[in-house]
Design an enzyme around this catalytic site. Structure first.
Site, PDB file in Angstrom:
ATOM      1  CE  LYS A 109       0.845   1.141   4.515  1.00 11.66           C
ATOM      2  NZ  LYS A 109       1.630   2.303   4.906  1.00 11.66           N
TER       3      LYS A 109
ATOM      4  CG  LEU B 198       6.379   0.540   0.268  1.00 18.11           C
ATOM      5  CD1 LEU B 198       7.309  -0.109  -0.761  1.00 18.11           C
ATOM      6  CD2 LEU B 198       5.471   1.568  -0.424  1.00 18.11           C
ATOM      7  N   GLY B 199       3.850  -1.327   4.006  1.00 13.75           N
ATOM      8  CA  GLY B 199       2.914  -2.260   4.645  1.00 13.75           C
ATOM      9  C   GLY B 199       3.078  -3.708   4.235  1.00 13.75           C
TER      10      GLY B 199
ATOM     11  CB  SER C 295       0.130  -4.990   7.309  1.00 14.25           C
ATOM     12  OG  SER C 295       0.807  -4.349   8.352  1.00 14.25           O
ATOM     13  CB  ALA C 296       0.520  -6.859   2.270  1.00 11.67           C
TER      14      ALA C 296
ATOM     15  CG  ASP D 294      -0.647  -0.317   8.301  1.00 12.99           C
ATOM     16  OD1 ASP D 294      -1.400   0.555   8.759  1.00 12.99           O
ATOM     17  OD2 ASP D 294       0.541  -0.102   7.984  1.00 12.99           O
TER      18      ASP D 294
ATOM     19  CB  VAL E 102      11.660  -5.546   4.601  1.00 14.62           C
ATOM     20  CG1 VAL E 102      11.463  -5.645   6.103  1.00 14.62           C
ATOM     21  CG2 VAL E 102      11.261  -6.862   3.942  1.00 14.62           C
ATOM     22  CB  ALA E 103      11.778  -1.739   7.494  1.00 15.03           C
TER      23      ALA E 103
HETATM   24  P1  ATP Z   1       4.088  -0.273   7.881  1.00 15.01           P
HETATM   25  O1  ATP Z   1       4.064   0.642   6.713  1.00 15.01           O
HETATM   26  O2  ATP Z   1       2.899  -1.205   7.958  1.00 15.01           O
HETATM   27  O3  ATP Z   1       4.388   0.365   9.186  1.00 15.01           O
HETATM   28  P2  ATP Z   1       6.552  -1.229   6.824  1.00 15.01           P
HETATM   29  O4  ATP Z   1       6.161  -1.430   5.418  1.00 15.01           O
HETATM   30  O5  ATP Z   1       7.309   0.007   7.135  1.00 15.01           O
HETATM   31  O6  ATP Z   1       5.285  -1.317   7.726  1.00 15.01           O
HETATM   32  P3  ATP Z   1       7.242  -4.004   6.989  1.00 15.01           P
HETATM   33  O7  ATP Z   1       7.899  -4.310   5.707  1.00 15.01           O
HETATM   34  O8  ATP Z   1       5.860  -4.469   7.196  1.00 15.01           O
HETATM   35  O9  ATP Z   1       7.373  -2.447   7.308  1.00 15.01           O
HETATM   36  O10 ATP Z   1       8.215  -4.581   8.129  1.00 15.01           O
HETATM   37  C1  ATP Z   1       8.172  -4.135   9.454  1.00 15.01           C
HETATM   38  C2  ATP Z   1       8.892  -5.146  10.346  1.00 15.01           C
HETATM   39  O11 ATP Z   1       8.081  -6.321  10.432  1.00 15.01           O
HETATM   40  C3  ATP Z   1      10.243  -5.584   9.792  1.00 15.01           C
HETATM   41  O12 ATP Z   1      11.223  -5.109  10.638  1.00 15.01           O
HETATM   42  C4  ATP Z   1      10.207  -7.097   9.769  1.00 15.01           C
HETATM   43  O13 ATP Z   1      11.274  -7.654  10.484  1.00 15.01           O
HETATM   44  C5  ATP Z   1       8.880  -7.488  10.439  1.00 15.01           C
HETATM   45  N1  ATP Z   1       8.140  -8.538   9.663  1.00 15.01           N
HETATM   46  C6  ATP Z   1       7.506  -9.598  10.175  1.00 15.01           C
HETATM   47  N2  ATP Z   1       6.933 -10.337   9.216  1.00 15.01           N
HETATM   48  C7  ATP Z   1       7.174  -9.729   8.047  1.00 15.01           C
HETATM   49  C8  ATP Z   1       6.826 -10.004   6.710  1.00 15.01           C
HETATM   50  N3  ATP Z   1       6.084 -11.067   6.365  1.00 15.01           N
HETATM   51  N4  ATP Z   1       7.250  -9.145   5.755  1.00 15.01           N
HETATM   52  C9  ATP Z   1       7.971  -8.049   6.114  1.00 15.01           C
HETATM   53  N5  ATP Z   1       8.341  -7.764   7.356  1.00 15.01           N
HETATM   54  C10 ATP Z   1       7.956  -8.571   8.334  1.00 15.01           C
END
Ligand code: ATP
Length: 284
Positions: free
Chosen positions: A9, A97-98, A101-102, A132, A93-94
């Site tokens: 997202k 982009l969620g 949560s996706a 999310d 990751v992190a």
């Molecule tokens: P948001 O925008 O929802 O706050 P984000 O996109 O910034 O999240 P994510 O990629 O969801 O961040 O990752 C956040 C943390 O969740 C990471 O540090 C990771 O270690 C942990 N995590 C647990 N499971 C997953 C997964 N399936 N995919 C990505 N990260 C994961």
């Protein structure tokens, strides 16, 4: 075996309120599912296992959000039948982009098919599993509020594509909210209306988490300024960052913009709005 796509997202604006007694900040913003997606394969098996392909810093074991969803559904169904999840990770990751949560929402849907729990139970579990996750379960274009549990789906919007760039840094969502508190709740700045597609003019694009994200990682501000210059339009941050995006008329123009991204980005690609948070291409 169930194969399911989990869409990332972006936030079209994110307003933040003061930390509540329960520790969460109320948020208000418009969320849009985009075509950047992970893929999960979920099946009954001999032993419990989660395998992450294309790796990145994703927890491979029981802390993976997709796995937490499987365990929650099994508890709800009163079953201990073993499951294997194979996660092909394409969403950075992190990055705001969620992606986690996706994956969690898609795993909930896949496990619901395997263990046969109700839609109401899936909705309840989504609220327990992460802020999310309710949006990712609904997907498309929606107004999201509360701590993320209130999701009001809106008519789909289109007529644009996004050029999406993730600078080479990671930001933890909780660190960015903490910095927002330290900075005494700064408000996001206005976005240049000429940079918005017709369908989204008049929306509140201010992202209150931009200032704290840039305070923690000034490189993100440098990438934003450079992309603004190269693309000749406003560049916005999604969620808690560091992902940055700008609007293009179509995928062709977005491709030209992506081709002009400085080297070193963690991700640079074209993203299009999609009307769903997940899609099950195949059940076998
Ligand atoms: P948001 O925008 O929802 O706050 P984000 O996109 O910034 O999240 P994510 O990629 O969801 O961040 O990752 C956040 C943390 O969740 C990471 O540090 C990771 O270690 C942990 N995590 C647990 N499971 C997953 C997964 N399936 N995919 C990505 N990260 C994961």
């Amino acid at each position: 075996m169930i194969r399911i796509m989990a869409y990332a997202k972006v936030n079209f604006g994110l307003r933040v309120g003061s930390r509540r007694a329960d520790g969460f900040h109320p948020i208000f913003g418009r969320f849009q599912s985009i075509s950047v997606a992970d893929e999960l394969a979920v099946a009954f098996s001999e032993t419990d296992e989660i395998v992450a392909k294309h790796g990145g810093p994703v927890p491979a074991g029981r802390h993976n959000l997709a796995w937490l969803a499987i365990e929650a559904v099994r508890r709800e169904a009163g079953s201990r039948r073993p499951v294997t999840v194979t996660l092909t990770k394409n969403i950075p990751v992190a990055a705001g982009l969620g992606g986690g949560s996706a994956d969690c929402a898609a795993a909930l849907v896949a496990a619901q098919r395997l263990f046969g729990i109700s839609d109401e139970s899936v909705a309840d579990l989504s609220r327990e599993l992460g802020s999310d996750v309710p949006f990712c379960l609904a997907g498309g274009y929606a107004q999201v509020s509360g701590r993320g549990e209130r999701v009001e789906q809106l008519s789909p919007v289109g007529g644009f594509a996004l050029a999406l760039v993730v600078p080479p840094v990671e930001l933890s969502t909780s660190d960015v909210f903490r910095q927002w508190d330290l900075m005494k709740g700064p408000q996001g700045s206005e976005v240049d209306t000429a940079s918005l597609p017709t369908a989204l003019r008049g929306e509140d694009f201010r992202n209150d988490l931009t200032a704290p994200a840039l305070a923690l990682r000034p490189e993100v501000g440098e990438w934003q300024a450079e992309l603004r210059t190269r693309w000749g339009r406003d560049v916005m941050m999604s969620g808690s960052g560091p992902s940055l995006f700008a609007f293009a008329l179509d995928a062709g123009e977005a491709t030209d913009m992506v081709n002009d991204v400085p080297v070193g980005a963690r991700f640079a690609g074209v993203a299009e709005p999609v009307a769903t948070g997940w899609m099950m291409p195949e059940i076998s």
